[in-house]
Design a protein around this motif. Structure first.
Motif, mmCIF file in Angstrom:
data_model
loop_
_atom_site.group_PDB
_atom_site.id
_atom_site.type_symbol
_atom_site.label_atom_id
_atom_site.label_comp_id
_atom_site.label_asym_id
_atom_site.label_seq_id
_atom_site.Cartn_x
_atom_site.Cartn_y
_atom_site.Cartn_z
ATOM 1 N N GLY A 1 -94.843 -4.824 -34.946
ATOM 2 C CA GLY A 1 -94.601 -3.430 -34.623
ATOM 3 C C GLY A 1 -93.112 -3.106 -34.628
ATOM 4 N N PRO A 2 -92.765 -1.812 -34.729
ATOM 5 C CA PRO A 2 -91.364 -1.406 -34.900
ATOM 6 C C PRO A 2 -90.461 -1.737 -33.717
ATOM 7 C CG PRO A 2 -92.775 0.502 -34.528
ATOM 8 C CD PRO A 2 -93.682 -0.660 -34.743
ATOM 9 N N VAL A 3 -90.980 -1.656 -32.497
ATOM 10 C CA VAL A 3 -90.123 -1.888 -31.324
ATOM 11 C C VAL A 3 -89.676 -3.346 -31.254
ATOM 12 C CG1 VAL A 3 -90.016 -1.838 -28.808
ATOM 13 C CG2 VAL A 3 -91.183 0.004 -30.025
ATOM 14 N N LEU A 4 -90.637 -4.271 -31.320
ATOM 15 C CA LEU A 4 -90.286 -5.683 -31.270
ATOM 16 C C LEU A 4 -89.473 -6.104 -32.490
ATOM 17 C CD1 LEU A 4 -93.425 -7.548 -29.849
ATOM 18 C CD2 LEU A 4 -91.167 -7.353 -28.825
ATOM 19 N N TYR A 5 -89.802 -5.528 -33.632
ATOM 20 C CA TYR A 5 -89.067 -5.899 -34.847
ATOM 21 C C TYR A 5 -87.597 -5.511 -34.728
ATOM 22 C CZ TYR A 5 -87.830 -6.390 -39.773
ATOM 23 O OH TYR A 5 -87.231 -6.765 -40.940
ATOM 24 N N GLU A 6 -87.336 -4.333 -34.194
ATOM 25 C CA GLU A 6 -85.940 -3.926 -34.006
ATOM 26 C C GLU A 6 -85.251 -4.824 -32.986
ATOM 27 O OE1 GLU A 6 -83.915 -1.861 -35.603
ATOM 28 O OE2 GLU A 6 -85.589 -1.688 -37.014
ATOM 29 N N ALA A 7 -86.002 -5.287 -31.992
ATOM 30 C CA ALA A 7 -85.415 -6.226 -31.022
ATOM 31 C C ALA A 7 -85.040 -7.535 -31.713
ATOM 32 C CB ALA A 7 -86.407 -6.491 -29.885
ATOM 33 N N PHE A 8 -85.898 -8.002 -32.622
ATOM 34 C CA PHE A 8 -85.573 -9.201 -33.402
ATOM 35 C C PHE A 8 -84.270 -8.994 -34.184
ATOM 36 C CE2 PHE A 8 -90.387 -10.234 -33.990
ATOM 37 C CZ PHE A 8 -90.448 -10.659 -32.667
ATOM 38 N N ARG A 9 -84.149 -7.826 -34.786
ATOM 39 C CA ARG A 9 -82.952 -7.538 -35.587
ATOM 40 C C ARG A 9 -81.707 -7.512 -34.712
ATOM 41 N NH1 ARG A 9 -83.804 -2.444 -39.371
ATOM 42 N NH2 ARG A 9 -82.197 -3.473 -40.616
ATOM 43 N N ASP A 10 -81.819 -6.897 -33.532
ATOM 44 C CA ASP A 10 -80.665 -6.837 -32.626
ATOM 45 C C ASP A 10 -80.214 -8.237 -32.220
ATOM 46 O OD1 ASP A 10 -80.654 -4.100 -32.714
ATOM 47 O OD2 ASP A 10 -81.756 -3.828 -30.824
ATOM 48 N N ILE A 11 -81.182 -9.080 -31.892
ATOM 49 C CA ILE A 11 -80.840 -10.437 -31.459
ATOM 50 C C ILE A 11 -80.165 -11.216 -32.588
ATOM 51 C CG2 ILE A 11 -81.820 -12.677 -30.783
ATOM 52 C CD1 ILE A 11 -83.958 -11.090 -29.246
ATOM 53 N N LYS A 12 -80.744 -11.134 -33.769
ATOM 54 C CA LYS A 12 -80.167 -11.898 -34.875
ATOM 55 C C LYS A 12 -78.779 -11.389 -35.231
ATOM 56 C CE LYS A 12 -81.220 -14.145 -39.218
ATOM 57 N NZ LYS A 12 -82.197 -14.399 -40.288
ATOM 58 N N ARG A 13 -78.579 -10.087 -35.241
ATOM 59 C CA ARG A 13 -77.276 -9.536 -35.603
ATOM 60 C C ARG A 13 -76.235 -9.809 -34.527
ATOM 61 N NH1 ARG A 13 -79.517 -3.781 -38.068
ATOM 62 N NH2 ARG A 13 -80.214 -4.646 -40.078
ATOM 63 N N THR A 14 -76.678 -9.912 -33.275
ATOM 64 C CA THR A 14 -75.750 -10.227 -32.190
ATOM 65 C C THR A 14 -75.155 -11.620 -32.370
ATOM 66 O OG1 THR A 14 -76.925 -8.809 -30.616
ATOM 67 C CG2 THR A 14 -75.528 -10.550 -29.698
ATOM 68 N N PHE A 15 -76.007 -12.583 -32.706
ATOM 69 C CA PHE A 15 -75.542 -13.961 -32.848
ATOM 70 C C PHE A 15 -75.089 -14.297 -34.269
ATOM 71 C CE2 PHE A 15 -78.111 -14.096 -29.029
ATOM 72 C CZ PHE A 15 -77.332 -14.884 -28.186
ATOM 73 N N ASP A 16 -75.391 -13.429 -35.231
ATOM 74 C CA ASP A 16 -75.016 -13.680 -36.628
ATOM 75 C C ASP A 16 -74.586 -12.374 -37.274
ATOM 76 O OD1 ASP A 16 -74.706 -14.811 -39.145
ATOM 77 O OD2 ASP A 16 -76.849 -14.684 -39.623
ATOM 78 N N PRO A 17 -73.463 -11.797 -36.811
ATOM 79 C CA PRO A 17 -73.063 -10.472 -37.308
ATOM 80 C C PRO A 17 -72.753 -10.437 -38.795
ATOM 81 C CG PRO A 17 -71.301 -11.489 -36.019
ATOM 82 C CD PRO A 17 -72.522 -12.330 -35.813
ATOM 83 N N LEU A 18 -72.379 -11.573 -39.385
ATOM 84 C CA LEU A 18 -72.055 -11.605 -40.808
ATOM 85 C C LEU A 18 -73.267 -11.907 -41.682
ATOM 86 C CD1 LEU A 18 -68.630 -13.515 -40.710
ATOM 87 C CD2 LEU A 18 -69.052 -11.037 -40.718
ATOM 88 N N GLY A 19 -74.386 -12.213 -41.080
ATOM 89 C CA GLY A 19 -75.606 -12.467 -41.836
ATOM 90 C C GLY A 19 -75.542 -13.706 -42.709
ATOM 91 N N ILE A 20 -74.947 -14.780 -42.186
ATOM 92 C CA ILE A 20 -74.793 -15.999 -42.988
ATOM 93 C C ILE A 20 -75.743 -17.116 -42.580
ATOM 94 C CG2 ILE A 20 -72.376 -15.514 -43.527
ATOM 95 C CD1 ILE A 20 -71.585 -17.482 -41.353
ATOM 96 N N LEU A 21 -76.449 -16.953 -41.465
ATOM 97 C CA LEU A 21 -77.364 -17.996 -40.991
ATOM 98 C C LEU A 21 -78.797 -17.625 -41.373
ATOM 99 C CD1 LEU A 21 -75.840 -18.571 -37.433
ATOM 100 C CD2 LEU A 21 -75.373 -19.837 -39.549
ATOM 101 N N ASN A 22 -79.330 -18.335 -42.352
ATOM 102 C CA ASN A 22 -80.690 -18.057 -42.820
ATOM 103 C C ASN A 22 -80.909 -16.568 -43.123
ATOM 104 O OD1 ASN A 22 -81.930 -20.595 -42.951
ATOM 105 N ND2 ASN A 22 -82.233 -20.614 -40.742
ATOM 106 N N PRO A 23 -80.119 -15.993 -43.993
ATOM 107 C CA PRO A 23 -80.313 -14.565 -44.320
ATOM 108 C C PRO A 23 -81.692 -14.318 -44.908
ATOM 109 C CG PRO A 23 -78.871 -15.642 -45.921
ATOM 110 C CD PRO A 23 -79.051 -16.613 -44.799
ATOM 111 N N GLY A 24 -82.283 -13.205 -44.505
ATOM 112 C CA GLY A 24 -83.602 -12.846 -45.016
ATOM 113 C C GLY A 24 -84.749 -13.505 -44.300
ATOM 114 N N LYS A 25 -84.469 -14.322 -43.310
ATOM 115 C CA LYS A 25 -85.527 -14.984 -42.554
ATOM 116 C C LYS A 25 -85.823 -14.181 -41.283
ATOM 117 C CE LYS A 25 -85.361 -18.491 -45.401
ATOM 118 N NZ LYS A 25 -84.894 -19.827 -44.999
ATOM 119 N N ILE A 26 -87.083 -13.980 -40.991
ATOM 120 C CA ILE A 26 -87.601 -13.232 -39.836
ATOM 121 C C ILE A 26 -87.361 -11.727 -39.995
ATOM 122 C CG2 ILE A 26 -87.723 -13.027 -37.336
ATOM 123 C CD1 ILE A 26 -88.532 -15.768 -38.406
ATOM 124 N N VAL A 27 -86.102 -11.313 -40.173
ATOM 125 C CA VAL A 27 -85.815 -9.881 -40.327
ATOM 126 C C VAL A 27 -85.072 -9.647 -41.640
ATOM 127 C CG1 VAL A 27 -85.747 -9.489 -37.848
ATOM 128 C CG2 VAL A 27 -83.629 -10.067 -39.045
#
Length: 355
Positions: free
Chosen positions: A192-218
């Motif tokens: 669902g959209p709410v949890l998915y956006e939470a996943f994105r927030d968490i990943k971007r917080t710890f990986d702002p440059l998108g270099i750790l497993n890009p395209g995985k999960i979100v």
């Protein structure tokens, strides 16, 4: 394990012998039940009760008890090898793992399997089924030719319809393994959209440059954008010294290697002597599918743990017939070695040094 999985064990003489020790006839499926107890004498009464119950329900025509470690090892070795066999077919269509990790509540598993196989049949193909039935985790590998446009469309359609089915049954798309690139495109649908956006927030917080497993999960790329083959792929068919007609040529023979990694075993048998003697050097998952690094040998794909710079090392070390007899799929690395030496040896020696 269903008959699709079990039937493929007949392709290998050693596996067929193992099969004959506990499988009678050609069953439609095999149900393996493990029981545990603190003392061995507590198990026979429970086995008796289970057998009486199955017999009373008319379920099964033979009940085999694997009480010693060797008998148990036979069963699990067949299960592990049969999966690889089902993946390594001689045709271009292969049994592939893109919807093989779904899970639903165990009490709903029977109806779920029926609907799942209905989707597979609807798209004109077949699949092997094996599962951890006690926890409702199902492994299904539909047979698809990923070298054609129609095959890719079938791949996408089955994946989408299975994700809808999982949601309908209140299940999980990844019951045992990770999501990776093959299941991440469905994460927004599954959570669902709410949890998915939470996943994105968490990943971007710890990986702002998108270099750790890009395209995985979100933020996953489209499902069919990272294919090993694809509609434009043509299986190489070079002129050969030996006859590979049963596989449709050398390219088909090489593609029989499904990456099981049995060539890396160290505790039993003979294969692979080079790996047993030299640890990891030269014996790698999917070693048959490694290609030389440059010139006309440039690899069309890379697979397994090996790198292109190690590809030439895999072949010269493969001189022993057990490659063919002990590999569940019968990949004959010794013959590939001879082919390599006879047809391209001088050129490879010039490029990479003496064999």
């Amino acid at each position: 394990m269903d008959e699709f999985i079990l039937g493929h064990t007949k392709q290998n003489a050693s596996l067929d012998r193992i099969r004959s020790t506990f499988v009678e006839g050609d069953p439609g499926a095999l149900l393996c039940v493990e029981m545990y107890a603190d003392h061995a004498d507590a198990l026979p009464p429970r086995l008796d009760a289970l057998e009486r119950d199955l017999s009373a329900r008319g379920l099964g025509y033979r009940y085999f008890r694997a009480l010693d470690l060797a008998a148990q090892a036979n069963i699990w070795s067949l299960r592990e090898a049969a999966l690889g066999l089902s993946m390594a077919m001689k045709d271009e269509a292969k049994s592939i793992s893109f919807v093989e990790d779904t899970a639903v509540a165990p009490e709903r598993l029977r109806d779920y399997i029926d609907r799942f196989l209905g989707i597979v049949r609807k798209h004109g193909t077949t699949a092997g089924v094996y599962a951890h039935a006690s926890v409702g985790c199902l492994h299904v590998r539909p047979v698809v030719n990923m070298k054609t446009a129609q095959g890719v469309r079938t791949f996408e359609a089955i994946a989408n319809e299975v994700s809808d089915l999982v949601l309908e049954f209140g299940g999980a798309l990844s019951g045992e393994h990770g999501d990776g690139l093959v299941r991440s495109p469905f994460m927004a649908k599954m959570f669902g959209p709410v949890l998915y956006e939470a996943f994105r927030d968490i990943k971007r917080t710890f990986d702002p440059l998108g270099i750790l497993n890009p395209g995985k999960i979100v933020d996953a790329p489209p499902l069919a954008s990272n294919l090993r083959y694809g509609p434009g792929y043509v299986t190489p068919q070079p002129a050969t010294w030996f006859d590979y007609a049963e596989f449709g040529g050398l390219g088909g023979a090489v593609d029989m290697c499904s990456g099981l990694g049995v060539c890396r075993k160290t505790l039993e048998g003979t294969m692979c002597p080079s790996y047993m003697a030299k640890a990891r050097r030269g014996a790698l998952d999917a070693r048959a599918r490694q290609r030389p690094a440059s010139g006309h040998g440039r690899p069309a794909r890379r697979i397994g743990v090996g790198r292109r710079r190690r590809a030439r090392g895999a072949r010269p070390l493969s001189r022993m017939p057990p490659c063919k007899t002990e590999c569940p799929v019968g990949v004959d690395m010794a013959r590939f070695k001879s082919e390599f030496s006879r047809t391209t040896g001088s050129d490879m020696e010039r490029r990479f040094g003496p064999r």
